[in-house]
Design a protein around this motif. Structure first.
Motif, PDB file in Angstrom:
ATOM      1  N   GLY A  85     -30.391   4.116  -8.463  1.00 36.31           N
ATOM      2  CA  GLY A  85     -30.482   2.512  -7.388  1.00 36.31           C
ATOM      3  C   GLY A  85     -31.159   2.428  -7.930  1.00 36.31           C
ATOM      4  N   GLU A  86     -31.923   0.631  -7.373  1.00 36.85           N
ATOM      5  CA  GLU A  86     -33.053   0.090  -8.196  1.00 36.85           C
ATOM      6  C   GLU A  86     -34.744   0.065  -7.293  1.00 36.85           C
ATOM      7  N   GLY A  87     -34.542   1.048  -5.808  1.00 37.27           N
ATOM      8  CA  GLY A  87     -35.890   0.942  -6.347  1.00 37.27           C
ATOM      9  C   GLY A  87     -36.031   1.636  -4.278  1.00 37.27           C
ATOM     10  N   PRO A  88     -37.184   2.162  -4.102  1.00 43.99           N
ATOM     11  CA  PRO A  88     -36.745   2.571  -2.031  1.00 43.99           C
ATOM     12  C   PRO A  88     -37.145   1.387  -1.559  1.00 43.99           C
ATOM     13  N   GLU A  92     -36.793   5.108   1.906  1.00 45.70           N
ATOM     14  CA  GLU A  92     -37.218   5.733   1.525  1.00 45.70           C
ATOM     15  C   GLU A  92     -38.787   5.979   1.369  1.00 45.70           C
ATOM     16  N   PRO A  98     -34.645   9.298  -1.497  1.00 44.53           N
ATOM     17  CA  PRO A  98     -33.832   7.936  -2.170  1.00 44.53           C
ATOM     18  C   PRO A  98     -32.853   8.329  -1.497  1.00 44.53           C
ATOM     19  N   PHE A  99     -32.118   6.700  -1.037  1.00 42.93           N
ATOM     20  CA  PHE A  99     -30.882   6.419  -0.772  1.00 42.93           C
ATOM     21  C   PHE A  99     -31.247   7.367   1.036  1.00 42.93           C
ATOM     22  N   ASN A 131     -33.709   6.339  -8.595  1.00 44.39           N
ATOM     23  CA  ASN A 131     -33.512   4.776  -8.469  1.00 44.39           C
ATOM     24  C   ASN A 131     -34.647   4.933  -9.853  1.00 44.39           C
ATOM     25  N   HIS A 205     -24.437  -2.198  -5.833  1.00 47.83           N
ATOM     26  CA  HIS A 205     -25.219  -1.202  -4.735  1.00 47.83           C
ATOM     27  C   HIS A 205     -25.075  -1.443  -3.987  1.00 47.83           C
TER      28      HIS A 205
HETATM   29  N1  URA Z   1     -32.334   1.045  -2.220  1.00 49.56           N
HETATM   30  C1  URA Z   1     -32.004   1.277  -3.705  1.00 49.56           C
HETATM   31  O1  URA Z   1     -31.914   1.227  -4.287  1.00 49.56           O
HETATM   32  N2  URA Z   1     -32.754   2.849  -3.423  1.00 49.56           N
HETATM   33  C2  URA Z   1     -32.851   3.572  -2.548  1.00 49.56           C
HETATM   34  O2  URA Z   1     -33.055   4.943  -2.539  1.00 49.56           O
HETATM   35  C3  URA Z   1     -32.493   3.027  -1.603  1.00 49.56           C
HETATM   36  C4  URA Z   1     -31.926   1.720  -1.200  1.00 49.56           C
END
Ligand code: URA
Length: 234
Positions: A85-88, A92, A98-99, A131, A205
């Motif tokens: 993914g992108e980032g927390p 998270e 994550p997620f 991420n 996403h």
């Molecule tokens: N969106 C993300 O890209 N990563 C996560 O961990 C949570 C939401």
């Protein structure tokens, strides 16, 4: 540069305490898109625990300033499939996993629901999820290029340590980080690409899919996931 000079450089870096060097790949060859995925080559790799230890109480970029917990990654160290993914986000960041927020719940549903429908015995815990950046960007903004560049080597090491059979990139940031291509996700989704010999699928996403006006994208994301799951687990 000859071998001796290279050896001296490496010895010098080792003296400085630098134990890993990374080579960023140029853009994926021949556009990166491939019609049939090919299994990645295998070789020696390090463990995720070593990588986590190297990250430590990371202060390498400004994102550490606002974080509660660093979000390294979760799942099976020997997973055949990795989601990036992108980032927390806020949830998270609070839990260090994550997620786990709304987008995360949708991702879990997508993985487990699709697998169940397709007759594949697969749970979230069987894959690995991480991420591009390990700390929450303020106000959930997109990570900046220098933040991605600083954190990127750790993602590279995670992927090389796991050596999955395929990688699924969630959204534009992950696609940009690993494939460095100009097209948007809408154009890239559903196609196979390659990152260092590992087949890569790009899809939307889950946060994007949560928006009510993106319901047709949801169907497409399900199709993408089906393709990946069958390639990896059939
Ligand atoms: N969106 C993300 O890209 N990563 C996560 O961990 C949570 C939401």
């Amino acid at each position: 540069m000859n071998r001796e000079l290279l050896r001296q450089y490496l010895a010098y870096y080792q003296d400085l305490g630098i134990t890993h060097l990374y080579r960023f790949e140029p853009r994926a060859p021949a556009g990166g898109v491939v019609s049939e995925p090919r299994a990645p080559a295998s070789g020696p790799s390090e463990s995720l625990a070593v990588i986590r230890e190297d990250l430590g109480d990371c202060r390498r970029c400004r994102l550490h300033e606002g974080r509660n917990k660093l979000v390294f990654g979760v799942g099976n160290e020997h997973a055949k499939l990795v989601f990036v993914g992108e980032g927390p986000g806020a949830d998270e960041d609070a839990q260090g996993i994550p997620f786990v927020g709304r987008a995360g719940q949708l991702l879990t549903q997508m993985i487990e629901g699709t697998a169940r429908k397709e007759g594949l015995p697969l749970l979230r815990q069987d894959v690995y999820i991480c991420n591009v950046v390990k700390c929450r960007p303020p106000e959930n903004r997109t990570p900046l290029p220098d933040e991605m560049e600083t954190c990127g080597p750790f993602l590279v090491r995670q992927l090389l340590a796991i050596r999955p059979k395929a990688i699924c990139l969630l959204g534009a940031t992950a696609a940009k980080a690993l494939l460095e291509r100009k097209e948007g996700v809408t154009k890239m989704r559903g196609n196979w690409y390659r990152w260092r010999d590992i087949p890569v699928m790009v899809t939307y996403h889950p946060s994007y899919l949560l928006r009510p006006y993106n319901q047709s994208a949801k169907r497409e994301a399900w199709e993408d996931l089906k393709k990946v799951l069958h390639y990896v687990y059939d």
